[in-house]
Design a protein around this motif. Structure first.
Motif, mmCIF file in Angstrom:
data_model
loop_
_atom_site.group_PDB
_atom_site.id
_atom_site.type_symbol
_atom_site.label_atom_id
_atom_site.label_comp_id
_atom_site.label_asym_id
_atom_site.label_seq_id
_atom_site.Cartn_x
_atom_site.Cartn_y
_atom_site.Cartn_z
ATOM 1 N N THR A 459 42.648 12.576 47.595
ATOM 2 C CA THR A 459 42.459 12.622 49.039
ATOM 3 C C THR A 459 41.815 13.958 49.398
ATOM 4 O OG1 THR A 459 44.696 13.499 49.348
ATOM 5 C CG2 THR A 459 44.413 11.117 49.513
ATOM 6 N N GLU A 460 41.259 14.036 50.599
ATOM 7 C CA GLU A 460 40.608 15.268 51.017
ATOM 8 C C GLU A 460 41.643 16.378 51.158
ATOM 9 O OE1 GLU A 460 37.692 16.783 54.630
ATOM 10 O OE2 GLU A 460 37.555 14.706 53.891
ATOM 11 N N ALA A 461 41.345 17.513 50.590
ATOM 12 C CA ALA A 461 42.283 18.638 50.587
ATOM 13 C C ALA A 461 42.106 19.481 51.838
ATOM 14 C CB ALA A 461 42.050 19.504 49.349
ATOM 15 N N PRO A 462 43.173 20.137 52.276
ATOM 16 C CA PRO A 462 43.025 21.074 53.395
ATOM 17 C C PRO A 462 42.196 22.283 52.969
ATOM 18 C CG PRO A 462 45.224 21.245 52.442
ATOM 19 C CD PRO A 462 44.563 20.076 51.782
ATOM 20 N N GLN A 463 41.595 22.933 53.935
ATOM 21 C CA GLN A 463 40.856 24.162 53.672
ATOM 22 C C GLN A 463 41.804 25.346 53.804
ATOM 23 O OE1 GLN A 463 37.819 24.303 52.622
ATOM 24 N NE2 GLN A 463 36.909 22.328 53.163
ATOM 25 N N VAL A 464 41.737 26.257 52.846
ATOM 26 C CA VAL A 464 42.560 27.469 52.890
ATOM 27 C C VAL A 464 41.620 28.665 52.984
ATOM 28 C CG1 VAL A 464 44.269 28.888 51.703
ATOM 29 C CG2 VAL A 464 44.399 26.390 51.550
ATOM 30 N N LEU A 465 41.780 29.439 54.034
ATOM 31 C CA LEU A 465 40.920 30.594 54.282
ATOM 32 C C LEU A 465 41.764 31.856 54.362
ATOM 33 C CD1 LEU A 465 38.715 28.927 57.037
ATOM 34 C CD2 LEU A 465 38.138 29.215 54.622
ATOM 35 N N ILE A 496 37.199 34.609 54.358
ATOM 36 C CA ILE A 496 36.677 34.175 53.063
ATOM 37 C C ILE A 496 37.421 32.926 52.602
ATOM 38 C CG2 ILE A 496 35.995 36.504 52.375
ATOM 39 C CD1 ILE A 496 38.541 36.688 50.740
ATOM 40 N N ASP A 497 36.788 32.160 51.724
ATOM 41 C CA ASP A 497 37.436 30.963 51.191
ATOM 42 C C ASP A 497 38.210 31.302 49.925
ATOM 43 O OD1 ASP A 497 35.590 31.141 49.119
ATOM 44 O OD2 ASP A 497 34.304 29.543 49.897
ATOM 45 N N GLU A 498 38.746 30.289 49.272
ATOM 46 C CA GLU A 498 39.588 30.496 48.097
ATOM 47 C C GLU A 498 38.828 31.118 46.929
ATOM 48 O OE1 GLU A 498 43.454 28.755 47.557
ATOM 49 O OE2 GLU A 498 42.824 30.435 48.769
ATOM 50 N N SER A 499 37.514 30.948 46.920
ATOM 51 C CA SER A 499 36.703 31.512 45.841
ATOM 52 C C SER A 499 36.199 32.913 46.151
ATOM 53 C CB SER A 499 35.506 30.595 45.556
ATOM 54 O OG SER A 499 35.947 29.303 45.182
ATOM 55 N N GLY A 500 36.558 33.433 47.315
ATOM 56 C CA GLY A 500 36.122 34.764 47.700
ATOM 57 C C GLY A 500 34.783 34.790 48.397
ATOM 58 N N GLY A 624 47.572 36.824 56.489
ATOM 59 C CA GLY A 624 46.228 36.481 56.927
ATOM 60 C C GLY A 624 45.684 35.218 56.314
ATOM 61 N N ILE A 625 46.548 34.311 55.866
ATOM 62 C CA ILE A 625 46.111 33.053 55.274
ATOM 63 C C ILE A 625 46.168 31.957 56.332
ATOM 64 C CG2 ILE A 625 46.568 31.321 53.506
ATOM 65 C CD1 ILE A 625 47.797 33.519 51.814
ATOM 66 N N PHE A 626 45.120 31.146 56.370
ATOM 67 C CA PHE A 626 44.995 30.082 57.357
ATOM 68 C C PHE A 626 44.687 28.783 56.630
ATOM 69 C CE2 PHE A 626 41.782 27.866 60.198
ATOM 70 C CZ PHE A 626 42.732 27.284 61.026
ATOM 71 N N GLU A 627 45.555 27.783 56.771
ATOM 72 C CA GLU A 627 45.334 26.474 56.153
ATOM 73 C C GLU A 627 45.102 25.451 57.252
ATOM 74 O OE1 GLU A 627 47.907 23.103 53.817
ATOM 75 O OE2 GLU A 627 48.005 25.145 53.023
ATOM 76 N N VAL A 628 44.028 24.681 57.126
ATOM 77 C CA VAL A 628 43.661 23.721 58.168
ATOM 78 C C VAL A 628 43.299 22.390 57.517
ATOM 79 C CG1 VAL A 628 41.281 24.573 58.166
ATOM 80 C CG2 VAL A 628 42.146 23.299 60.141
ATOM 81 N N VAL A 687 43.037 36.865 47.500
ATOM 82 C CA VAL A 687 42.343 35.782 46.815
ATOM 83 C C VAL A 687 43.127 35.407 45.573
ATOM 84 C CG1 VAL A 687 40.247 35.128 45.610
ATOM 85 C CG2 VAL A 687 40.106 36.473 47.701
ATOM 86 N N GLY A 688 43.289 34.122 45.362
ATOM 87 C CA GLY A 688 44.061 33.658 44.208
ATOM 88 C C GLY A 688 45.544 33.630 44.483
ATOM 89 N N VAL A 689 45.923 33.345 45.723
ATOM 90 C CA VAL A 689 47.354 33.319 46.048
ATOM 91 C C VAL A 689 48.069 32.191 45.346
ATOM 92 C CG1 VAL A 689 47.129 34.421 48.288
ATOM 93 C CG2 VAL A 689 46.822 31.956 48.102
ATOM 94 N N ASN A 690 47.308 31.198 44.865
ATOM 95 C CA ASN A 690 47.944 30.083 44.175
ATOM 96 C C ASN A 690 48.126 30.346 42.685
ATOM 97 O OD1 ASN A 690 48.142 28.493 46.469
ATOM 98 N ND2 ASN A 690 46.025 27.772 46.261
#
Length: 729
Positions: A459-465, A496-500, A624-628, A687-690
């Motif tokens: 399924t489509e994943a949420p965006q994490v910024l 920035i996105d998950e990849s920086g 400062g993490i935003f998940e949408v 970056v790389g919080v996961n």
């Protein structure tokens, strides 16, 4: 042994079911969603009224129409009556007994259609209004909340003695367990039907061998089982042909504690399934999710579109372009190992990781081997549906010497994740995989691992910024000269996105604008700066609220006044309420409970489809993490997160209390500096919080006391997420 197991599975698939269970399951999911949008049907006066209408109106009308059709075509059952009918039929033995006692025969659904099927209800409504002058066909659920059902005359009524209130209470939690998108997918449901037949075959084998076992389904099986029971005549006939009697559906047990009936029943069902069929019972996307999260409101919230009343937005303008990413849930179990090289010392385990790490799974984890440890351990993780999973067999030798190497790699293998999405694979595989020997490993025979892996449909994943503050006025700063009057040189915040990768940069600025009287007044703006250096005004502070522009309209952010539990209204072409803490799907159940809930804000969207709210985004103000979740919310959500961080910086946590008062335009700074204290100062810090600790044990461990089975409140409840572990019986 394997040939015998294949024969058992083939025999199970010969079971005849006279219902299209895939279509029935899809309709059931649609109906349960409709009921969940009207949660007053779960209890209280509306439930009591629905039970009365079901007994006094619907069943007699159905009995009359099924015996001598009143008109051509089926009846359309009212939503409230259908919900009670649904719960009554999920006790098939009781329903059969009640129907035969009250009407002389089982009342089937072949002469009735669901209220959610879109069939015209005009004829049904006309007959209903003729037969029941004082009872409307469509129950006004809003008014019914206030009505006193005790005024209804029950004298002489032949009603079922079955406790329908308790039946509803047991079935109400079921929808949450089966409401994820993959549950309605054709391929997932087809496999669920096959597994349901396997479940019935186990029960048949137990009956033939006089084995008394409480068989407990996983949720995919249970959804199909429910769908079968909702066709009473077919269910009774099919199960009588198979077992010689109607199979009871026991949903009375809800205690999931270790050693209780559900836990023991599920463990026994798992063991028997895997012994008879030779493949795993636990299935990705089919296990117990935990209890449903606490609601943010007890009453449905109205939605009023106010977006067109706001100033012109950049409608259709795409300032933020983010690639769409798919995600799937995966279950991995290492079942057995054979031909281990002679002379290896220590215990065996298997480490696993993706060859090309993705944003959801970028760690190395470790699992025990069932045939070696005697413990069932299943890793549950999320990943992108691409690439390969690399598995490595490791020998572990305990040592007291700090510099001594404790791990020795014996060999490795890999499997393709895309392969499981092929319809032929049916979202799962279990087979022996030959290992490629590691350097220095010699063996006369090749070593094999038996690995079981199942996945859900992606399924489509949420965006994490991530919001990262850059220092002002330095060569590497993202600060650009802005038009208008700038009162202070301020730092800007990079998103920035998950990849920086840079998405956009934000800056709060003070300016002066003409009001309606032509006078210059102080104003406040949020400016978005693209990679090319273009500046776009994303928000303006007007009156006592922020006007935020987005890709699908403009939104007004105002502090909530009143005694409601949410803090801010975010109104536009969509309606969102902002709540302090992690709410609904973001509610913490296991990890993360140590965090202060005041660090988080959940944006909850209200709509006709989600009158009780749906978690649309989560803002972590501290990191400062935003998940949408939705594309339309990305740009306004980024701006919103930035503004809330600014409010927190200036007002502290009091800004996020119900007594915070109206929003104000505040140009002041602390100690003469403009410090965005709620976002980190470097990319590397976030970056790389996961990321997980390399070579760590599988962190999501599904323990025996966290998984149990059952249906609704009890018998169909499957298992809980994570990585499960239980002793081999």
């Amino acid at each position: 042994m394997e040939m015998e197991q294949e024969r058992e599975w083939a025999e199970a698939q010969k079971i005849v079911v006279s219902v299209d269970l895939v279509a029935a399951a899809k309709q059931q999911l649609q109906f349960l969603a409709a009921v969940d949008r009207n949660r007053c049907l779960y209890g209280g006066p509306v439930l009591q009224r629905a039970i009365y209408r079901y007994n006094a109106c619907w069943l007699p009308l159905l009995a009359k129409h099924s015996k001598n059709p009143i008109f051509e075509g089926p009846l359309v059952v009212p939503l409230d009556c259908e919900w009670i009918w649904h719960c009554h039929r999920l006790n098939p033995v009781q329903y059969k007994s009640d129907c035969e006692k009250l009407f002389g025969r089982v009342l089937d659904n072949c002469n009735a259609v669901s209220s959610v099927q879109g069939t015209s209800k005009k004829q049904t409504e006309e007959i209903w209004n003729t037969m029941y002058l004082e009872e409307p066909y469509d129950l006004d659920l809003t008014r019914a909340v206030l009505e006193d059902i005790s005024q209804k005359n029950f004298q002489g009524q032949n009603f079922t003695k079955y406790d329908l209130v308790s039946a509803v209470a047991r079935q109400s939690p079921f929808f949450y367990q089966v409401s994820r998108p993959h549950m309605g997918e054709e391929l997932f449901l087809q496999e669920a039907v096959a597994r349901y037949k396997g479940f019935l075959h186990l029960i048949k084998r137990n009956k033939e061998k006089s084995i008394a076992r409480f068989c407990v389904p996983t949720y995919d099986i249970d959804l199909i089982w429910h769908s079968h029971q909702l066709h009473p005549e077919s269910y009774c006939q099919d199960l009588t042909d198979l077992l010689g009697k109607v199979l009871e559906h026991d949903d009375m047990d809800s205690d999931r504690a270790k050693g209780k009936k559900l836990d023991l029943g599920f463990s026994g069902t798992t063991q028997q399934w895997e012994d008879i069929y030779g493949f795993r019972y636990w299935r990705a996307g089919a296990m117990y999710r935990g209890s449903s999260p606490a609601p943010v409101t007890e009453t449905p919230s109205p939605f009023t579109v106010v977006g067109k009343q706001l100033y012109q937005s950049h409608e259709g303008q795409k300032l933020v372009q983010l690639p769409k990413v798919k995600v799937m849930e995966a279950f991995l179990e290492v079942v057995a190992v054979k031909n281990v090289p002679e002379g290896h010392k220590g215990s065996l385990s298997v480490s696993f990781r993706k060859k090309q790490p993705d944003m959801f799974f970028n760690a190395t984890r470790r699992l025990s081997i069932l045939s070696v440890s005697g413990e069932k351990q299943v890793a549950c993780f999320h990943c992108e549906p691409t690439g390969e999973l690399l598995l490595e067999l490791i020998s572990h030798s305990p040592s007291n010497l700090a510099m001594t190497k404790r791990f020795k790699a014996i060999g490795s293998t890999s499997l393709s994740l895309q392969e499981l999405l092929d319809p032929v694979s049916k979202l799962s595989m279990e087979r022996w995989l030959e290992l490629v020997p590691s350097s220095g490993t010699t063996s006369s025979k090749p070593t094999f691992l038996r690995v079981a892996l199942s996945v859900t449909i992606p399924t489509e994943a949420p965006q994490v910024l991530h919001m990262v503050r850059s220092q002002p006025l330095c060569k590497s700063s993202c600060f650009f000269p802005l038009p208008g009057r700038i009162q202070h040189a301020k730092s800007c915040t990079r998103v920035i996105d998950e990849s920086g990768n840079d998405v956009i940069s934000l800056q709060m600025r003070d300016s002066r604008k003409q009001n309606t009287e032509g006078k210059l007044v102080s104003a406040k703006e949020v400016v978005g700066i693209t990679e090319s250096g273009e500046n776009h005004i994303l928000a303006e502070f007007v009156g006592n609220g922020w006007h935020i522009k987005g890709t699908c309209g403009a939104f007004l952010l105002q502090r909530r006044s009143g005694d409601d539990r949410h803090l801010f209204d975010f109104m536009g072409d969509k309606m969102l309420n902002l709540f302090t803490g992690r709410k609904l799907e973001y509610e913490t159940k296991h990890c993360g409970k140590g965090r202060n809930e005041q660090d988080f804000v959940t944006a909850v969207e209200f709509s006709a489809e989600n009158p009780y709210g749906r978690a649309a985004a989560l803002i972590d103000l501290r990191s400062g993490i935003f998940e949408v979740k939705d594309e339309w919310l990305v740009l306004p959500g980024i701006t919103l997160a930035f503004i809330l961080s600014d409010i927190l910086r200036k007002e502290g946590y009091n800004a996020f209390s119900l007594k915070g008062g109206n929003l104000k335009m505040d140009n002041s700074t602390k100690n003469g500096q403009d410090e965005a204290t709620t976002v980190p100062e470097s990319v590397e810090s976030e970056v790389g919080v996961n990321a997980e600790v390399a070579e760590g044990d599988a962190t999501n461990l599904m323990k025996s006391n966290s998984r149990s089975g059952g249906c609704g409140g009890g018998c169909g409840s499957g298992c809980g997420g994570g990585v499960w572990q239980c002793s081999k019986e």
